[in-house]
Design an enzyme around this catalytic site. Structure first.
Site, PDB file in Angstrom:
ATOM      1  N   HIS A 269     -10.208   1.325   1.017  1.00 56.07           N
ATOM      2  CA  HIS A 269      -9.822   2.669   1.466  1.00 56.07           C
ATOM      3  C   HIS A 269     -11.029   3.597   1.530  1.00 56.07           C
ATOM      4  O   HIS A 269     -11.122   4.440   2.423  1.00 56.07           O
ATOM      5  CB  HIS A 269      -8.779   3.282   0.524  1.00 56.07           C
ATOM      6  CG  HIS A 269      -7.376   2.872   0.805  1.00 56.07           C
ATOM      7  ND1 HIS A 269      -6.710   3.187   1.972  1.00 56.07           N
ATOM      8  CD2 HIS A 269      -6.488   2.187   0.048  1.00 56.07           C
ATOM      9  CE1 HIS A 269      -5.498   2.710   1.927  1.00 56.07           C
ATOM     10  NE2 HIS A 269      -5.329   2.088   0.775  1.00 56.07           N
TER      11      HIS A 269
ATOM     12  N   CYS B 102       0.837  -1.189   0.000  1.00 49.76           N
ATOM     13  CA  CYS B 102       0.000   0.000   0.000  1.00 49.76           C
ATOM     14  C   CYS B 102       0.873   1.241   0.000  1.00 49.76           C
ATOM     15  O   CYS B 102       1.925   1.273   0.651  1.00 49.76           O
ATOM     16  CB  CYS B 102      -0.899  -0.011   1.238  1.00 49.76           C
ATOM     17  SG  CYS B 102      -2.026   1.390   1.347  1.00 49.76           S
TER      18      CYS B 102
ATOM     19  N   HIS C 242      -8.679  -3.628  -2.785  1.00 46.77           N
ATOM     20  CA  HIS C 242      -7.790  -2.873  -1.895  1.00 46.77           C
ATOM     21  C   HIS C 242      -8.183  -1.394  -1.884  1.00 46.77           C
ATOM     22  O   HIS C 242      -8.362  -0.796  -0.818  1.00 46.77           O
ATOM     23  CB  HIS C 242      -6.336  -3.044  -2.351  1.00 46.77           C
ATOM     24  CG  HIS C 242      -5.365  -2.213  -1.601  1.00 46.77           C
ATOM     25  ND1 HIS C 242      -4.540  -2.734  -0.637  1.00 46.77           N
ATOM     26  CD2 HIS C 242      -5.090  -0.875  -1.655  1.00 46.77           C
ATOM     27  CE1 HIS C 242      -3.793  -1.753  -0.133  1.00 46.77           C
ATOM     28  NE2 HIS C 242      -4.102  -0.613  -0.739  1.00 46.77           N
ATOM     29  N   GLU C 243      -8.311  -0.800  -3.074  1.00 46.35           N
ATOM     30  CA  GLU C 243      -8.643   0.628  -3.157  1.00 46.35           C
ATOM     31  C   GLU C 243     -10.053   0.901  -2.647  1.00 46.35           C
ATOM     32  O   GLU C 243     -10.300   1.907  -1.975  1.00 46.35           O
ATOM     33  CB  GLU C 243      -8.483   1.139  -4.593  1.00 46.35           C
ATOM     34  CG  GLU C 243      -7.088   0.988  -5.169  1.00 46.35           C
ATOM     35  CD  GLU C 243      -5.984   1.643  -4.352  1.00 46.35           C
ATOM     36  OE1 GLU C 243      -6.253   2.587  -3.585  1.00 46.35           O
ATOM     37  OE2 GLU C 243      -4.828   1.194  -4.483  1.00 46.35           O
TER      38      GLU C 243
END
Length: 160
Positions: free
Chosen positions: A140, A94, A136-137
């Site tokens: 966020h 990350c 993953h994004e």
């Protein structure tokens, strides 16, 4: 090139849920989106990796993901669906903790729906590394970091 500092692990803004973007806000967000693309390129130049960034990583609590693999693509208000039952394990990295790897489980495939910069709806069917990257994004945007998805307490290692 205009860039912003990437917020690092432990910054309280990284744990907040992002707000949806309204169509009327899009024009005023263009400069921030361009900064996100420039920030990816700067990170890539410094670390040799970096394909995408989520708006919260530069302190912008909006549901925006910028991807730059073959060309820059902004994803506004992304939604995930049709997540596969099949999972795989991988060492995730990350931009918010550039020297740390975290072993996580991710869905092997999914459907991603989002608006592009022309506010046109896009639907992508992704699998493997792109499916993982978007998960993953997307995390966020919900204030979730890969460290919170670690498989167990031994799922951390330094990049060498």
């Amino acid at each position: 090139m205009a860039v912003k500092d990437i917020l690092l692990l432990g910054n309280p803004l990284l744990y907040k849920k992002s707000e949806p973007v309204g169509k009327e806000e899009l024009n005023e967000l263009f400069p921030q989106i361009h900064i996100m693309f420039d920030t990816i390129l700067e990170f890539r130049e410094k670390y040799g990796v970096g394909r995408a960034i989520a708006a919260p990583q530069i302190g912008l609590l909006k549901r925006i993901i910028c991807l730059n693999i073959d060309k820059p693509v902004a994803m506004i208000n992304p939604k995930l669906s049709d997540l596969s039952n099949e999972l795989f394990e991988m060492w995730d990295d990350c931009m918010s903790f550039p020297n740390l790897l975290v072993k996580v489980r991710r869905h092997k495939s999914l459907t991603l729906t989002f608006f592009d910069l022309n506010w046109e709806k896009q639907v992508w069917h992704l699998q493997d590394d792109l499916a993982e990257l978007i998960q993953h994004e997307y995390d966020h945007l919900d204030g979730v970091l890969a460290t919170q998805r670690a498989i167990d307490d031994k799922s951390f290692r330094w990049k060498i």
